[in-house]
Design a protein around this motif. Structure first.
Motif, PDB file in Angstrom:
ATOM      1  N   ALA A  37       0.848  -1.196   0.000  1.00 19.92           N
ATOM      2  CA  ALA A  37       0.000   0.000   0.000  1.00 19.92           C
ATOM      3  C   ALA A  37       0.878   1.239   0.000  1.00 19.92           C
ATOM      4  N   ILE A  38       0.592   2.153  -0.929  1.00 20.71           N
ATOM      5  CA  ILE A  38       1.382   3.386  -1.010  1.00 20.71           C
ATOM      6  C   ILE A  38       0.529   4.624  -0.816  1.00 20.71           C
ATOM      7  N   PHE A  84     -10.076   5.111   0.502  1.00 21.75           N
ATOM      8  CA  PHE A  84      -9.513   4.669  -0.772  1.00 21.75           C
ATOM      9  C   PHE A  84      -8.052   4.294  -0.575  1.00 21.75           C
ATOM     10  N   ARG A  85      -7.654   3.172  -1.198  1.00 23.56           N
ATOM     11  CA  ARG A  85      -6.273   2.712  -1.048  1.00 23.56           C
ATOM     12  C   ARG A  85      -5.726   2.290  -2.408  1.00 23.56           C
ATOM     13  N   ILE A  93       6.021   6.178  -5.094  1.00 25.19           N
ATOM     14  CA  ILE A  93       6.036   7.173  -4.025  1.00 25.19           C
ATOM     15  C   ILE A  93       6.733   8.444  -4.486  1.00 25.19           C
ATOM     16  N   THR A  94       7.827   8.293  -5.206  1.00 23.43           N
ATOM     17  CA  THR A  94       8.548   9.457  -5.723  1.00 23.43           C
ATOM     18  C   THR A  94       7.670  10.281  -6.652  1.00 23.43           C
ATOM     19  N   VAL A  95       6.922   9.607  -7.513  1.00 23.00           N
ATOM     20  CA  VAL A  95       6.056  10.290  -8.471  1.00 23.00           C
ATOM     21  C   VAL A  95       4.893  10.993  -7.769  1.00 23.00           C
ATOM     22  N   PHE A 144      -1.856  12.380   0.409  1.00 23.69           N
ATOM     23  CA  PHE A 144      -1.824  11.275   1.362  1.00 23.69           C
ATOM     24  C   PHE A 144      -0.951  10.101   0.935  1.00 23.69           C
ATOM     25  N   VAL A 145       0.277  10.347   0.538  1.00 17.74           N
ATOM     26  CA  VAL A 145       1.204   9.271   0.169  1.00 17.74           C
ATOM     27  C   VAL A 145       1.740   8.629   1.448  1.00 17.74           C
ATOM     28  N   MET A 146       1.797   7.314   1.448  1.00 19.35           N
ATOM     29  CA  MET A 146       2.316   6.583   2.608  1.00 19.35           C
ATOM     30  C   MET A 146       3.803   6.365   2.439  1.00 19.35           C
TER      31      MET A 146
END
Length: 92
Positions: free
Chosen positions: A8-9, A63-64, A76-78, A85-87
């Motif tokens: 999950a990101i 939402f995930r 994650i970088t993008v 809400f990036v994990m």
């Protein structure tokens, strides 16, 4: 990505931000798995009635987005700086 390990990101209750995150991942050709569910209310007696839902004060959808382990860092970088809400804790 069916039956493969996913990380999950992204996790949010903001649908417009969620849609933006999906668009960004698609643009970068990163395959993702999406999941949406309604948060369970916190009340007793098994009534499953949330006062916020009855009065229409809250949106309880969660939402995930998940990606394959090899795509976690790129995804994650993008997303960082473009959505709320990036994990980032998904990076190890």
């Amino acid at each position: 990505m069916f039956l493969t390990k996913k990380t999950a990101i992204y996790l949010s209750s903001d649908e417009s931000d969620y849609n933006l995150a999906k668009e960004i991942l698609e643009k970068e050709h990163i395959k993702y798995y999406e999941f949406a569910s309604e948060e369970m209310p916190v009340v007793g007696c098994g009534a499953r009635i949330n006062p916020a839902r009855v009065n229409n004060h809250l949106d309880l959808m969660i939402f995930r987005l998940s990606v394959a382990p090899e795509d976690v860092e790129k995804a994650i970088t993008v997303l960082q700086g473009n959505v709320k809400f990036v994990m980032a804790g998904a990076l190890k």
